[in-house]
Design a protein around this motif. Structure first.
Motif, PDB file in Angstrom:
ATOM      1  N   ILE A  34      70.490 -27.673  48.513  1.00 42.79           N
ATOM      2  CA  ILE A  34      70.512 -29.130  48.513  1.00 42.79           C
ATOM      3  C   ILE A  34      69.069 -29.604  48.404  1.00 42.79           C
ATOM      4  N   THR A  35      68.887 -30.902  48.246  1.00 40.33           N
ATOM      5  CA  THR A  35      67.537 -31.423  48.122  1.00 40.33           C
ATOM      6  C   THR A  35      66.868 -31.538  49.488  1.00 40.33           C
ATOM      7  N   ARG A  36      65.552 -31.578  49.465  1.00 36.22           N
ATOM      8  CA  ARG A  36      64.769 -31.780  50.685  1.00 36.22           C
ATOM      9  C   ARG A  36      65.143 -33.128  51.300  1.00 36.22           C
ATOM     10  N   GLN A  37      65.368 -34.131  50.462  1.00 40.25           N
ATOM     11  CA  GLN A  37      65.749 -35.461  50.941  1.00 40.25           C
ATOM     12  C   GLN A  37      67.110 -35.421  51.645  1.00 40.25           C
ATOM     13  N   ALA A  38      68.027 -34.630  51.126  1.00 43.75           N
ATOM     14  CA  ALA A  38      69.341 -34.497  51.758  1.00 43.75           C
ATOM     15  C   ALA A  38      69.206 -33.873  53.149  1.00 43.75           C
ATOM     16  N   VAL A  39      68.328 -32.888  53.267  1.00 41.42           N
ATOM     17  CA  VAL A  39      68.086 -32.271  54.577  1.00 41.42           C
ATOM     18  C   VAL A  39      67.524 -33.321  55.529  1.00 41.42           C
ATOM     19  N   HIS A  40      66.530 -34.063  55.069  1.00 42.80           N
ATOM     20  CA  HIS A  40      65.915 -35.105  55.892  1.00 42.80           C
ATOM     21  C   HIS A  40      66.961 -36.130  56.341  1.00 42.80           C
ATOM     22  N   ASP A  41      67.792 -36.566  55.408  1.00 49.90           N
ATOM     23  CA  ASP A  41      68.833 -37.546  55.729  1.00 49.90           C
ATOM     24  C   ASP A  41      69.829 -36.996  56.746  1.00 49.90           C
ATOM     25  N   GLN A  42      70.222 -35.751  56.578  1.00 48.04           N
ATOM     26  CA  GLN A  42      71.163 -35.122  57.525  1.00 48.04           C
ATOM     27  C   GLN A  42      70.546 -35.048  58.923  1.00 48.04           C
ATOM     28  N   LEU A  43      69.271 -34.656  59.005  1.00 50.50           N
ATOM     29  CA  LEU A  43      68.599 -34.586  60.302  1.00 50.50           C
ATOM     30  C   LEU A  43      68.518 -35.968  60.949  1.00 50.50           C
ATOM     31  N   ARG A  44      68.182 -36.976  60.170  1.00 52.21           N
ATOM     32  CA  ARG A  44      68.076 -38.333  60.687  1.00 52.21           C
ATOM     33  C   ARG A  44      69.439 -38.825  61.186  1.00 52.21           C
ATOM     34  N   ARG A  45      70.474 -38.636  60.375  1.00 54.72           N
ATOM     35  CA  ARG A  45      71.815 -39.091  60.770  1.00 54.72           C
ATOM     36  C   ARG A  45      72.323 -38.342  62.007  1.00 54.72           C
ATOM     37  N   ALA A  46      72.100 -37.047  62.032  1.00 56.09           N
ATOM     38  CA  ALA A  46      72.541 -36.268  63.193  1.00 56.09           C
ATOM     39  C   ALA A  46      71.795 -36.720  64.445  1.00 56.09           C
ATOM     40  N   GLY A  47      70.495 -36.962  64.319  1.00 52.52           N
ATOM     41  CA  GLY A  47      69.720 -37.455  65.456  1.00 52.52           C
ATOM     42  C   GLY A  47      70.221 -38.796  65.942  1.00 52.52           C
ATOM     43  N   GLU A  48      70.551 -39.690  64.998  1.00 51.78           N
ATOM     44  CA  GLU A  48      71.092 -40.991  65.361  1.00 51.78           C
ATOM     45  C   GLU A  48      72.434 -40.841  66.076  1.00 51.78           C
ATOM     46  N   GLN A  49      73.270 -39.924  65.599  1.00 44.82           N
ATOM     47  CA  GLN A  49      74.565 -39.697  66.257  1.00 44.82           C
ATOM     48  C   GLN A  49      74.367 -39.179  67.676  1.00 44.82           C
ATOM     49  N   LEU A  50      73.458 -38.219  67.842  1.00 44.99           N
ATOM     50  CA  LEU A  50      73.193 -37.678  69.174  1.00 44.99           C
ATOM     51  C   LEU A  50      72.703 -38.779  70.115  1.00 44.99           C
ATOM     52  N   GLU A  51      71.840 -39.649  69.609  1.00 48.84           N
ATOM     53  CA  GLU A  51      71.344 -40.768  70.426  1.00 48.84           C
ATOM     54  C   GLU A  51      72.483 -41.726  70.786  1.00 48.84           C
ATOM     55  N   GLN A  52      73.400 -41.963  69.844  1.00 45.25           N
ATOM     56  CA  GLN A  52      74.539 -42.840  70.125  1.00 45.25           C
ATOM     57  C   GLN A  52      75.446 -42.233  71.195  1.00 45.25           C
ATOM     58  N   TYR A  53      75.686 -40.933  71.101  1.00 47.73           N
ATOM     59  CA  TYR A  53      76.507 -40.275  72.119  1.00 47.73           C
ATOM     60  C   TYR A  53      75.861 -40.422  73.499  1.00 47.73           C
ATOM     61  N   GLU A  54      74.550 -40.218  73.568  1.00 43.06           N
ATOM     62  CA  GLU A  54      73.855 -40.345  74.848  1.00 43.06           C
ATOM     63  C   GLU A  54      73.910 -41.778  75.359  1.00 43.06           C
ATOM     64  N   ALA A  55      73.771 -42.760  74.468  1.00 44.71           N
ATOM     65  CA  ALA A  55      73.813 -44.168  74.879  1.00 44.71           C
ATOM     66  C   ALA A  55      75.151 -44.504  75.539  1.00 44.71           C
ATOM     67  N   VAL A  56      76.221 -43.897  75.054  1.00 47.85           N
ATOM     68  CA  VAL A  56      77.551 -44.180  75.592  1.00 47.85           C
ATOM     69  C   VAL A  56      77.875 -43.290  76.796  1.00 47.85           C
ATOM     70  N   LEU A  57      77.641 -41.994  76.663  1.00 52.48           N
ATOM     71  CA  LEU A  57      78.098 -41.045  77.679  1.00 52.48           C
ATOM     72  C   LEU A  57      77.075 -40.757  78.782  1.00 52.48           C
ATOM     73  N   GLN A  58      75.808 -40.895  78.476  1.00 53.62           N
ATOM     74  CA  GLN A  58      74.736 -40.745  79.471  1.00 53.62           C
ATOM     75  C   GLN A  58      74.701 -39.373  80.160  1.00 53.62           C
ATOM     76  N   LEU A  59      75.092 -38.315  79.471  1.00 54.21           N
ATOM     77  CA  LEU A  59      75.098 -36.987  80.098  1.00 54.21           C
ATOM     78  C   LEU A  59      73.689 -36.479  80.379  1.00 54.21           C
ATOM     79  N   ARG A  60      72.767 -36.703  79.451  1.00 56.34           N
ATOM     80  CA  ARG A  60      71.385 -36.266  79.677  1.00 56.34           C
ATOM     81  C   ARG A  60      70.788 -37.013  80.863  1.00 56.34           C
ATOM     82  N   ALA A  61      71.004 -38.314  80.914  1.00 55.05           N
ATOM     83  CA  ALA A  61      70.493 -39.115  82.028  1.00 55.05           C
ATOM     84  C   ALA A  61      71.101 -38.661  83.353  1.00 55.05           C
ATOM     85  N   ALA A  62      72.394 -38.377  83.345  1.00 52.18           N
ATOM     86  CA  ALA A  62      73.056 -37.899  84.564  1.00 52.18           C
ATOM     87  C   ALA A  62      72.501 -36.542  84.988  1.00 52.18           C
ATOM     88  N   ALA A  63      72.220 -35.691  84.024  1.00 53.50           N
ATOM     89  CA  ALA A  63      71.672 -34.369  84.333  1.00 53.50           C
ATOM     90  C   ALA A  63      70.274 -34.492  84.932  1.00 53.50           C
TER      91      ALA A  63
END
Length: 131
Positions: A52-81
């Motif tokens: 795949i392209t380097r840009q596709a990798v970058h986009d996937q990393l950015r989107r995955a990071g955003e998803q992980l941040e959204q999960y934490e914003a809702v579930l707060q597991l890291r904060a609880a830990a």
């Protein structure tokens, strides 16, 4: 704080979030995150390996990071830990101060209870959780 320290904190945060929520990502997102954050591959190396392209990798990393941040914003597991770790540390400091006031048998009983709890906490905490 230096940009190097900021980068290290971001890498640590992303690793923590991945530990908690990585199973909620797609297989491809997990693969790319592991290649980038765990195995320390460059974007170009990942792109070449996955055809795949380097840009596709970058986009996937950015989107995955955003998803992980959204999960934490809702579930707060890291904060609880983090709160759990802080409470555990405080409890152990207090125990170190007062344990001598109990009988040897009570000390052993409490030490065994703390050891039992200590074995169960890492499963909840999900690894090292830095401030």
């Amino acid at each position: 704080m230096s940009s190097s320290a900021d980068n290290m904190n971001e890498v640590t945060r992303m690793g923590d979030l991945y530990d908690f929520y990585g199973a909620l990502l797609t297989e491809r997102q997990r693969q790319i995150i592991e290649m980038y954050h765990v195995e320390d591959w460059s974007l170009s190396e990942i792109a070449e390996s996955l055809s795949i392209t380097r840009q596709a990798v970058h986009d996937q990393l950015r989107r995955a990071g955003e998803q992980l941040e959204q999960y934490e914003a809702v579930l707060q597991l890291r904060a609880a830990a983090r709160a759990q770790q802080e409470a555990w540390s405080k409890l152990m400091r207090v125990w170190a101060k007062v344990r001598h006031e109990l009988s040897a048998a009570s000390q052993m009983e409490m030490d065994a209870a703390f050891a039992s709890m200590d074995r169960t906490l890492p499963g909840f905490i999900g690894g090292e959780v830095d401030a």
